[in-house]
Every structure is written in structure tokens, then in C-alpha cells.
Design a protein around this motif. Sequence first.
Motif, PDB file in Angstrom:
ATOM      1  N   ILE A 242     -33.984 -40.476  -7.052  1.00  0.00           N
ATOM      2  CA  ILE A 242     -33.065 -40.829  -5.944  1.00  0.00           C
ATOM      3  C   ILE A 242     -32.952 -39.579  -5.096  1.00  0.00           C
ATOM      4  O   ILE A 242     -32.576 -38.562  -5.473  1.00  0.00           O
ATOM      5  CB  ILE A 242     -31.904 -41.133  -6.520  1.00  0.00           C
ATOM      6  CG1 ILE A 242     -31.737 -42.355  -7.523  1.00  0.00           C
ATOM      7  CG2 ILE A 242     -30.606 -41.660  -5.200  1.00  0.00           C
ATOM      8  CD1 ILE A 242     -30.542 -42.617  -8.169  1.00  0.00           C
ATOM      9  N   TYR A 243     -33.441 -39.918  -3.651  1.00  0.00           N
ATOM     10  CA  TYR A 243     -33.562 -38.643  -2.610  1.00  0.00           C
ATOM     11  C   TYR A 243     -32.589 -39.161  -1.503  1.00  0.00           C
ATOM     12  O   TYR A 243     -32.457 -40.634  -1.254  1.00  0.00           O
ATOM     13  CB  TYR A 243     -35.011 -38.521  -2.197  1.00  0.00           C
ATOM     14  CG  TYR A 243     -35.783 -37.956  -3.542  1.00  0.00           C
ATOM     15  CD1 TYR A 243     -35.857 -36.804  -3.776  1.00  0.00           C
ATOM     16  CD2 TYR A 243     -36.689 -38.926  -3.945  1.00  0.00           C
ATOM     17  CE1 TYR A 243     -36.857 -36.441  -4.646  1.00  0.00           C
ATOM     18  CE2 TYR A 243     -37.358 -38.654  -5.161  1.00  0.00           C
ATOM     19  CZ  TYR A 243     -37.355 -37.307  -5.573  1.00  0.00           C
ATOM     20  OH  TYR A 243     -38.362 -37.103  -6.351  1.00  0.00           O
ATOM     21  N   ILE A 244     -32.202 -38.159  -0.780  1.00  0.00           N
ATOM     22  CA  ILE A 244     -31.785 -38.348   0.481  1.00  0.00           C
ATOM     23  C   ILE A 244     -32.436 -37.475   1.463  1.00  0.00           C
ATOM     24  O   ILE A 244     -32.427 -36.376   1.641  1.00  0.00           O
ATOM     25  CB  ILE A 244     -30.168 -37.963   0.664  1.00  0.00           C
ATOM     26  CG1 ILE A 244     -29.373 -38.964  -0.071  1.00  0.00           C
ATOM     27  CG2 ILE A 244     -29.495 -38.363   2.102  1.00  0.00           C
ATOM     28  CD1 ILE A 244     -27.816 -38.470  -0.487  1.00  0.00           C
ATOM     29  N   LYS A 245     -33.050 -38.325   2.452  1.00  0.00           N
ATOM     30  CA  LYS A 245     -33.602 -37.551   3.527  1.00  0.00           C
ATOM     31  C   LYS A 245     -32.941 -37.488   4.770  1.00  0.00           C
ATOM     32  O   LYS A 245     -32.416 -38.505   5.400  1.00  0.00           O
ATOM     33  CB  LYS A 245     -35.422 -37.976   3.691  1.00  0.00           C
ATOM     34  CG  LYS A 245     -35.383 -39.414   4.358  1.00  0.00           C
ATOM     35  CD  LYS A 245     -36.731 -39.633   4.580  1.00  0.00           C
ATOM     36  CE  LYS A 245     -36.960 -41.209   5.438  1.00  0.00           C
ATOM     37  NZ  LYS A 245     -38.402 -41.278   5.514  1.00  0.00           N
ATOM     38  N   GLY A 246     -33.145 -36.021   5.406  1.00  0.00           N
ATOM     39  CA  GLY A 246     -32.295 -36.075   6.763  1.00  0.00           C
ATOM     40  C   GLY A 246     -33.228 -35.322   7.624  1.00  0.00           C
ATOM     41  O   GLY A 246     -34.084 -34.515   7.457  1.00  0.00           O
ATOM     42  N   HIS A 247     -32.860 -36.255   8.684  1.00  0.00           N
ATOM     43  CA  HIS A 247     -33.763 -35.736  10.096  1.00  0.00           C
ATOM     44  C   HIS A 247     -33.410 -34.273  10.463  1.00  0.00           C
ATOM     45  O   HIS A 247     -32.441 -33.736  10.481  1.00  0.00           O
ATOM     46  CB  HIS A 247     -33.533 -36.650  11.174  1.00  0.00           C
ATOM     47  CG  HIS A 247     -34.655 -36.405  12.446  1.00  0.00           C
ATOM     48  ND1 HIS A 247     -34.211 -35.617  13.413  1.00  0.00           N
ATOM     49  CD2 HIS A 247     -35.664 -37.115  12.361  1.00  0.00           C
ATOM     50  CE1 HIS A 247     -35.206 -35.675  14.538  1.00  0.00           C
ATOM     51  NE2 HIS A 247     -35.996 -36.557  13.829  1.00  0.00           N
ATOM     52  N   LYS A 248     -34.577 -33.513  10.494  1.00  0.00           N
ATOM     53  CA  LYS A 248     -34.174 -31.983  10.706  1.00  0.00           C
ATOM     54  C   LYS A 248     -33.439 -31.886  12.220  1.00  0.00           C
ATOM     55  O   LYS A 248     -32.530 -31.045  12.139  1.00  0.00           O
ATOM     56  CB  LYS A 248     -35.462 -31.265  10.719  1.00  0.00           C
ATOM     57  CG  LYS A 248     -36.413 -31.149   9.394  1.00  0.00           C
ATOM     58  CD  LYS A 248     -37.310 -30.463   9.522  1.00  0.00           C
ATOM     59  CE  LYS A 248     -38.282 -30.222   7.943  1.00  0.00           C
ATOM     60  NZ  LYS A 248     -39.398 -29.343   8.092  1.00  0.00           N
ATOM     61  N   GLU A 249     -34.031 -32.459  13.135  1.00  0.00           N
ATOM     62  CA  GLU A 249     -33.125 -32.156  14.334  1.00  0.00           C
ATOM     63  C   GLU A 249     -31.629 -32.789  14.326  1.00  0.00           C
ATOM     64  O   GLU A 249     -30.669 -32.053  14.809  1.00  0.00           O
ATOM     65  CB  GLU A 249     -33.990 -32.594  15.456  1.00  0.00           C
ATOM     66  CG  GLU A 249     -33.307 -32.483  16.756  1.00  0.00           C
ATOM     67  CD  GLU A 249     -34.274 -32.818  17.989  1.00  0.00           C
ATOM     68  OE1 GLU A 249     -33.655 -32.858  19.482  1.00  0.00           O
ATOM     69  OE2 GLU A 249     -35.378 -33.318  17.667  1.00  0.00           O
ATOM     70  N   GLY A 250     -31.659 -34.018  13.803  1.00  0.00           N
ATOM     71  CA  GLY A 250     -30.283 -34.492  13.563  1.00  0.00           C
ATOM     72  C   GLY A 250     -29.211 -33.774  12.825  1.00  0.00           C
ATOM     73  O   GLY A 250     -27.981 -33.451  13.107  1.00  0.00           O
ATOM     74  N   ASP A 274     -28.729 -44.740 -11.991  1.00  0.00           N
ATOM     75  CA  ASP A 274     -29.815 -44.572 -12.608  1.00  0.00           C
ATOM     76  C   ASP A 274     -30.983 -44.887 -11.751  1.00  0.00           C
ATOM     77  O   ASP A 274     -32.212 -44.358 -11.789  1.00  0.00           O
ATOM     78  CB  ASP A 274     -30.045 -45.436 -13.881  1.00  0.00           C
ATOM     79  CG  ASP A 274     -28.994 -45.019 -14.840  1.00  0.00           C
ATOM     80  OD1 ASP A 274     -28.726 -43.793 -15.019  1.00  0.00           O
ATOM     81  OD2 ASP A 274     -28.442 -45.939 -15.646  1.00  0.00           O
ATOM     82  N   THR A 275     -30.991 -45.709 -10.734  1.00  0.00           N
ATOM     83  CA  THR A 275     -31.890 -46.155  -9.745  1.00  0.00           C
ATOM     84  C   THR A 275     -31.378 -46.185  -8.394  1.00  0.00           C
ATOM     85  O   THR A 275     -30.368 -46.383  -8.066  1.00  0.00           O
ATOM     86  CB  THR A 275     -32.537 -47.558 -10.253  1.00  0.00           C
ATOM     87  OG1 THR A 275     -31.562 -48.501 -10.173  1.00  0.00           O
ATOM     88  CG2 THR A 275     -33.091 -47.545 -11.714  1.00  0.00           C
ATOM     89  N   ILE A 276     -32.435 -46.312  -7.414  1.00  0.00           N
ATOM     90  CA  ILE A 276     -32.249 -46.364  -6.090  1.00  0.00           C
ATOM     91  C   ILE A 276     -31.629 -47.839  -5.964  1.00  0.00           C
ATOM     92  O   ILE A 276     -30.543 -48.004  -4.934  1.00  0.00           O
ATOM     93  CB  ILE A 276     -33.470 -46.287  -5.175  1.00  0.00           C
ATOM     94  CG1 ILE A 276     -33.194 -45.966  -3.654  1.00  0.00           C
ATOM     95  CG2 ILE A 276     -34.371 -47.418  -5.419  1.00  0.00           C
ATOM     96  CD1 ILE A 276     -32.383 -44.777  -3.458  1.00  0.00           C
ATOM     97  N   GLU A 277     -31.921 -48.811  -6.741  1.00  0.00           N
ATOM     98  CA  GLU A 277     -31.415 -50.043  -6.355  1.00  0.00           C
ATOM     99  C   GLU A 277     -29.912 -50.204  -6.772  1.00  0.00           C
ATOM    100  O   GLU A 277     -29.290 -50.940  -6.047  1.00  0.00           O
ATOM    101  CB  GLU A 277     -31.839 -51.030  -7.367  1.00  0.00           C
ATOM    102  CG  GLU A 277     -33.427 -51.539  -7.107  1.00  0.00           C
ATOM    103  CD  GLU A 277     -34.576 -50.552  -7.354  1.00  0.00           C
ATOM    104  OE1 GLU A 277     -34.173 -49.520  -8.254  1.00  0.00           O
ATOM    105  OE2 GLU A 277     -35.543 -50.373  -6.882  1.00  0.00           O
ATOM    106  N   GLN A 278     -29.436 -49.432  -7.596  1.00  0.00           N
ATOM    107  CA  GLN A 278     -28.067 -49.376  -8.111  1.00  0.00           C
ATOM    108  C   GLN A 278     -27.198 -48.634  -6.679  1.00  0.00           C
ATOM    109  O   GLN A 278     -25.959 -49.025  -6.148  1.00  0.00           O
ATOM    110  CB  GLN A 278     -27.597 -48.446  -9.237  1.00  0.00           C
ATOM    111  CG  GLN A 278     -28.126 -49.094 -10.485  1.00  0.00           C
ATOM    112  CD  GLN A 278     -27.749 -48.336 -11.815  1.00  0.00           C
ATOM    113  OE1 GLN A 278     -27.830 -47.187 -11.759  1.00  0.00           O
ATOM    114  NE2 GLN A 278     -27.794 -48.982 -12.900  1.00  0.00           N
ATOM    115  N   VAL A 279     -27.964 -47.518  -6.246  1.00  0.00           N
ATOM    116  CA  VAL A 279     -27.437 -46.774  -4.837  1.00  0.00           C
ATOM    117  C   VAL A 279     -27.034 -47.963  -3.742  1.00  0.00           C
ATOM    118  O   VAL A 279     -26.083 -47.992  -3.063  1.00  0.00           O
ATOM    119  CB  VAL A 279     -27.925 -45.846  -4.516  1.00  0.00           C
ATOM    120  CG1 VAL A 279     -27.707 -45.150  -3.188  1.00  0.00           C
ATOM    121  CG2 VAL A 279     -28.307 -44.941  -5.497  1.00  0.00           C
TER     122      VAL A 279
END
Length: 548
Positions: A242-250, A274-279
Motif C-alpha cells: 500500500i503506497y501513497i504517491k505524491g506529485h513532487k511539484e504539488g 491489509d490490501t489496497i482494496e480495503q483502503v
Amino acid sequence: MTHEIIKKMRHPIKDIKVDLGKDLPLWVYIKMAIQDIEVINELGLHPINDDVAIPFIHVINWKWNPHPLAKDIEYKRRETGDKVATKPIGDMRLGILEFDIYCGAKDKNKRLEKHIVHNKIYVPIEDDQGKYLCETTKYSEYQLVDKLLYPAGRNSIILKSLLPIVVAYEDAEEVSIDGYHIYSKIGMVKIFTTMEPILSCFMHIPAVFSYLYVFPILQFTDHIADDKDMYHYFQPLPDKHIYIKGHKEGLARFDYCRSILVMACHLLRKHLPDTIEQVYDPTWWVYKLSYYDAMIEQRGACHEMHVARMLDTISAQVLPIPEIDKRNMVALLRYCLQTEFSDINIYSYENKRLRHNEVISTIITADVSEKLKKMFKFGVLLTMKDMMQAIKFNPEIILKNMHKLETVHDTDFANDLDYCQNLRATKKGPNSLGRIDKHKINFVQRQLHPTMIGFMDLLESSKDVGQSCVISPWADLSEFAKTNKNKFPNIKWDLFKFIQDNFDDNALIFEANNIEEFNEVLDKLVINATFDMHYNIKMEETIDEEAS
């Protein structure tokens, strides 16, 4: 000659108008306060078990009668056995507000049981001079209250509502998988007596990042793509994909995005999906955020219901902010996160307003709040027996409690020149000063702020200086009713423009050049998408259907 002079005399108050903005008739405020009991329907949001009988309430069949017959104004007194005697209330100028409550909850066999309960409330009606006839002649003072904010401590704000909305911030830090450090703050909101992560109030909403205006700057994902030149990746749970990706400039430009990022990481570590589906699954969050740990079948949207109850309809109507930001409690919390409240003097008249009829309706608001509190503790296991005790309103609730407001008084003077009483104002009463006890009001609140000079008569004040005064009859009182809904700096327009300029395939484009035009477009969409649903159910037909 004397009769001729008296005949041509004008009442001094006739030419003085106190502009209260939208001051509606008292019965309209009472109707809005009663309708807030329908917040119990939030329990049906994303049910865990479809077989559970979800309780519901609808207030229907409204009828306002401003000229009732004398025989209709009476109360019942139970005597011995089954005998019931009635007695007229007395010499009063009243209207009757009648309504039915259509409700459902489970019975002793765990099946959905439905009923219609008839209610009526006696509502005092004021005359041209603002006086009420309730056995004795009474007059109501104006109440000076805050428009939006209450006094608050450091790193926190308190919004005015039925339950003062306390939002506090604490510093936080997150590190990406490549070692990039993010510094921001985590918002906490006080739900009744507990401080909880503010982001938890949004997790029942599908596409929560879109609702918060941060998608695609921030995105949930289950893998690391080949775009690390544009995005930082954060992994809140080391052993989960489970990751959160953030736009560098934003992230570099908007502290609001950094704040949402650190709050999301904190929330994921707290509830451990446990999974991205639960998120992504609102039902999973409703289950996890439920207050009832012991019984699985009792888990429901109680957390969401408690959050929704913090903002009542009347408070939402008078908040001086855009319509899009006060539709419900989660919209207001989003506004808090996106707005800067640094340059504001809460003691100035710019943050104050006068109210009149609305004050008396707080009696019903408090009663509805107490009824909901009794039903909240059962969650989705609320039974019809317990519900029936909470949906019956005392017809005399207004008449019996008016004197407790500290703003309604008996006329104890004999002089006909009583117009000065009609201009009395007070800071006391319900929901004033952030619900501070009147004996603990601090020194600053007891003073008359310099911006009030010209609005309040400095020659007329009570022994409690600054708390009770007389509105100056020569002031331009429309100043108190003026609002600027775009007064406080809000980040959503800058976010929208950044997303439009830096990301392709935008699903929606607005023709707007600034925050004012942007809010105007959104407010029109809200107004056009709003409708009133009036239930009209004939009691005879409903009873016949249930009997069959």
C-alpha cells in the motif's frame, strides 16, 4: 387637544429597523431544528449486514396553523385509571405546528417495525412590537453571537455550531522510500469528548482524495510505477503493498497537500488495512471506525452519524461561507483544512451578528440533540421501544423553557415609551461565547470592543459591563447582516488551477478566473442540485397496510 396629540403620535421604534439578514418566523426555525432528527438515517450508510433492520426517521405532513381555535390549545392531564382530563392553557397568543414522524426500527423478533407518531408544538407569535403574550407580556432581547469562530487556543480553531467544532493541529513528519522528508501537520477534530484524526471523517466517501481536491497530486496505489522522476512514494505500512504517491511539484508548492499526505499515512498506520482494496472500500472504513467493538452486528455508520450531527441545519444556514462548503459536516471540515484563519479578530463586530427568533428555537435544537443522544448509544440495534420514547415532543416545550434562555423577559414597566426595551441586546444565552459558563467569562469578552462604538449605546449598560447593552437607534445596523463568503483565504482555487495546468485528461473544466467566480459556479451547482423532499403519508392507509 390631548386626544389629538396622542392620536398623531408615532412610536419611536417604527422607523428603526434592525437588519438581521435572514430572520425567519419562529416556527420555520423550529421546523428546521426538528428535521435534524433525521440524521439518524446515517446509520443506513454502507451497512455491514444487509439482514439487519436499520432504524430510520422521516418527519412528514407539516401543518402550520397561526390562528387555532381556543379548544385546540389545551394540554392533557392524566388522572386516575383511564380517565384523561383536558384544561385550556390560558391567555396566550399561539400558533400550532403539527407534524408526523414516520419511523422504523426492529421489534422483539428483530424484524423492521414501522409507526407514525403525531406531534404538535405550541409556538408563541410576536406582535408588531416584538412582544409575546404568554399569560404575561414578554419581550425578547437580541443576542449578539459569533458568525463563524469562537475564541480558541494556540494551533486550533473552534467553529460555531450546535456542538462547537474544535480542530487542533500537531506537527508531523513522513519519509518517502527514497529518503525524502515531508514536514506538515495532522488535524484532529473533537467528536463530543474525543479528539480523533480529522481525515477519518472522510473515509466513508468513495475517492476521498478527489473529494479533498488533491487527486491526482496524491494517489493511493499498490505498486511503484516507472514515474519516480515525477512522484515521491510513501509506504506507511512496511509489510503491505500500500503506497501513497505524491506529485513532487504539488507537494513542494502546497502545504495542504503535504498535510493530507501525513494524515493519510498516520490513519493507515492506526487502522492497518491489509490490501489496497480495503483502503478504497467505504464499507471497510465504516466497520473499522465504528465505536462498537463487542458486537459485529451492531457495527454501523455511527462514527459518520456522530460527525454529521455536529453541524445543525440552522447553524449551516447562517455560516458566512460558500454554499458548497456548508452542505454538511464533512464539507465544513474540508473547508477548515483548506482555509487560513490567521488574520481575524474574533472580538470585532465583523465576526458578530445579531439574532432574534432563532434564539428561541434553540430550545428545540437542544431537545432534539438529547433525543439523538439517547438513540445513538444503541447504534443499528435501536429498537422500536427505545425509539418511541425519543420521538414524542412535549407540546408546551417552548412555553415551559422560554424563561431559561436569559433573553426572554417579562415586561415589568408601566411607561408606554418602552421602545428602548425593544433594542436591548445581550451576549448571554444559548450557544454564546463558545458555551463558556457565564461565571467564567474572561476579561476580554467582558469588554466592549472599540469596533462596537456607534452600534451599541455606551450610555446604556448593565452592571455586567459588555454583556448586556442597548443597540444604538442611530446606527447603520445593516453592517451586522453583511457577510463576505470569500473573506478567508482558501486554497481550492489554486489547487484546481494547478491540476488543470499540470495534468491531462481533465474531466471537468470551469470558466472562472478567481476564487470568487469559482465559488459562484460551485454554489450554483449546489443550489440547482438541492431539492426538498416532502413526505405526505395518509395515516389511515399506512395503518391498513400494516394490519394486512
